[in-house]
Design a protein around this motif. Structure first.
Motif, mmCIF file in Angstrom:
data_model
loop_
_atom_site.group_PDB
_atom_site.id
_atom_site.type_symbol
_atom_site.label_atom_id
_atom_site.label_comp_id
_atom_site.label_asym_id
_atom_site.label_seq_id
_atom_site.Cartn_x
_atom_site.Cartn_y
_atom_site.Cartn_z
ATOM 1 N N TYR A 36 0.767 -1.031 -0.006
ATOM 2 C CA TYR A 36 0.213 0.129 -0.373
ATOM 3 C C TYR A 36 0.843 1.269 0.104
ATOM 4 N N TYR A 37 1.941 1.053 0.800
ATOM 5 C CA TYR A 37 2.811 2.438 0.547
ATOM 6 C C TYR A 37 4.026 2.297 0.409
ATOM 7 N N HIS A 38 4.368 1.476 -0.887
ATOM 8 C CA HIS A 38 5.894 1.204 -1.224
ATOM 9 C C HIS A 38 6.575 1.046 -0.097
ATOM 10 N N ALA A 39 6.820 0.314 0.899
ATOM 11 C CA ALA A 39 7.979 0.475 1.889
ATOM 12 C C ALA A 39 8.536 -0.057 2.201
ATOM 13 N N THR A 40 9.786 -0.357 2.795
ATOM 14 C CA THR A 40 10.362 -0.772 3.362
ATOM 15 C C THR A 40 10.150 -1.055 5.100
ATOM 16 N N GLN B 161 10.051 1.105 11.357
ATOM 17 C CA GLN B 161 10.691 1.172 12.306
ATOM 18 C C GLN B 161 10.476 2.101 12.532
ATOM 19 N N ARG B 162 10.403 3.534 11.907
ATOM 20 C CA ARG B 162 10.390 4.524 13.181
ATOM 21 C C ARG B 162 8.687 4.763 13.034
ATOM 22 N N GLU B 163 8.346 5.523 13.653
ATOM 23 C CA GLU B 163 7.148 5.898 14.304
ATOM 24 C C GLU B 163 6.965 6.961 12.406
ATOM 25 N N GLY B 164 5.139 6.767 12.683
ATOM 26 C CA GLY B 164 4.479 7.432 11.476
ATOM 27 C C GLY B 164 3.394 6.869 10.965
ATOM 28 N N ALA C 249 16.970 -5.820 8.051
ATOM 29 C CA ALA C 249 17.387 -4.261 7.724
ATOM 30 C C ALA C 249 16.847 -3.389 7.602
ATOM 31 N N PRO C 250 16.859 -2.170 7.108
ATOM 32 C CA PRO C 250 15.914 -1.310 7.233
ATOM 33 C C PRO C 250 15.241 -1.324 5.494
ATOM 34 N N GLU C 251 15.962 -1.902 5.000
ATOM 35 C CA GLU C 251 16.188 -2.189 3.462
ATOM 36 C C GLU C 251 14.571 -3.026 3.042
#
Length: 366
Positions: free
Chosen positions: A263-267, A272-275, A315-317
């Motif tokens: 939905y967000y095209h997210a990694t 891992q961070r607020e939002g 891993a963040p990615e």
């Protein structure tokens, strides 16, 4: 005269005459030889029971099956991976390589790998003794039906089939297609994918398999041996007493992260961070927890907190397999991981507003 007789640390001081010495010694030696042989056979049998060697076939050599096959082969287990095309050719020629994303290290293990046709021929030639004790099914949901004819050809009556897929309820579905075999349910906590022929990348250290029977009457002792083999291989193998709940708990991670990731095209870094991304992920977990309550398998802890902990170690990615499949134009598990939750909500009268919002968008964009 007096003869002192020593055997196995026991001293015999029976007095015998010179005339009866040969008879006595022959009798004692026969007794000792029988005891020694009896103890040896008993110890040998006990050792055999302690060192049961199970034959494993893993259907699928990607981020799930390939990772399991890598670590189990490395630990000396008898494992054959079923793969195809360039990935199979590379494994047969140079082994299977895993790159650890958290520290950049790589490791290669020589694995046994075949395609379905070749393995079927091998089994047909070798006979019943060569058939696997355990079949781990590690394919995408869309490919599950294709494994059924293969399993029917290579399995023996005692073979245990363990599906390890992202989609909830796979075991009971496969059991209907394989009524002559024991099919458990199972799930895995791992983040990994193929990054090239014969090469996998593992995104985080978590590697945990949870499996078990749906009914207690189906339990077999071999399941404990399978759990031990996982443990011997550095895999957290957990034999569940409530696999319906435990599989749904795992689903409460893989489904929200996959759906929200698309939905967000997210990694992983975005969650891992607020939002907004993180809040949506948390809301979707709560909707799965509400479904679990309605289904009569309530979770035993707060899985919002538990899943955020899992996420923190990636891993963040990192991305999900469903995201990668959609981006690559491949058939994905979107129906079982997203749309099915909306259907379950309707069936059990549980509101799923976040899932409905995401499902509506994905249906128009994918």
């Amino acid at each position: 005269m007096q003869l002192n007789y020593m055997e196995s640390g026991v001293k015999n001081t029976d007095k015998i005459t010179r005339k009866g010495k040969q008879v006595y010694c022959r009798k004692k030696c026969l007794q000792i030889a029988w005891r020694s042989s009896h103890l040896h056979n008993a110890n040998e049998k006990e050792t055999e029971e302690e060192n049961i060697i199970m034959k494993y076939v893993i259907i699928g050599a990607g981020g799930t099956g390939g990772i399991l096959g890598f670590y189990m082969t490395k630990a000396g287990k008898d494992v054959t991976l079923i793969a195809r095309n360039a990935h199979l050719a590379a494994m047969k020629e140079q082994g299977l390589t895993v790159r650890h994303l958290w520290d950049g290290t790589t490791e290669t293990v020589q694995v046994k790998a075949e395609n379905m046709e070749t393995y079927e021929s091998m089994i047909a030639s070798a006979g019943e003794a060569a058939k696997p004790d355990v079949i781990l099914v590690c394919v995408k949901g869309s490919s599950l039906d294709n494994t059924v004819p293969f399993i029917q050809k290579i399995a023996k009556k005692s073979t245990i089939v363990i599906p390890i897929l992202n989609i909830y309820g796979t075991g009971s579905c496969l059991q209907k297609k394989l009524p002559e075999l024991l099919v458990t349910d199972g799930c895995i906590y791992v983040s990994a994918n193929i990054e090239g022929p014969g090469a996998l990348v593992q995104h985080g250290k978590i590697l945990r398999v949870v499996f078990g029977v749906r009914e207690k009457s189906e339990f077999r002792e071999e399941l404990k041996e399978i759990a031990k083999d996982f443990s011997d291989s550095g895999i957290s193998g957990e034999l569940s007493e409530n696999i319906r709940r435990d599989a749904l708990e795992k689903f409460s991670y893989v489904s929200p992260i996959g759906a929200a990731g698309l939905y967000y095209h997210a990694t992983a870094a975005d969650f891992q961070r607020e939002g907004e991304e993180r809040e949506t992920f948390k809301a979707m977990i709560r909707e799965i927890m509400a479904l679990a309550d309605a289904m009569g398998v309530p979770f035993e802890k707060d899985y919002v907190k538990a899943n955020l902990e899992i996420l923190s170690h990636l891993a963040p990615e990192s991305t999900t397999s469903m995201q990668r499949d959609v981006m690559d134009g491949k058939q994905s598990e979107i129906d079982g991981l997203v749309y099915e939750v909306v259907r379950m909500g309707e069936e059990y009268h549980v509101p799923t507003p976040e899932y409905k919002k995401i499902a509506e968008k994905l249906k128009t964009t994918i």
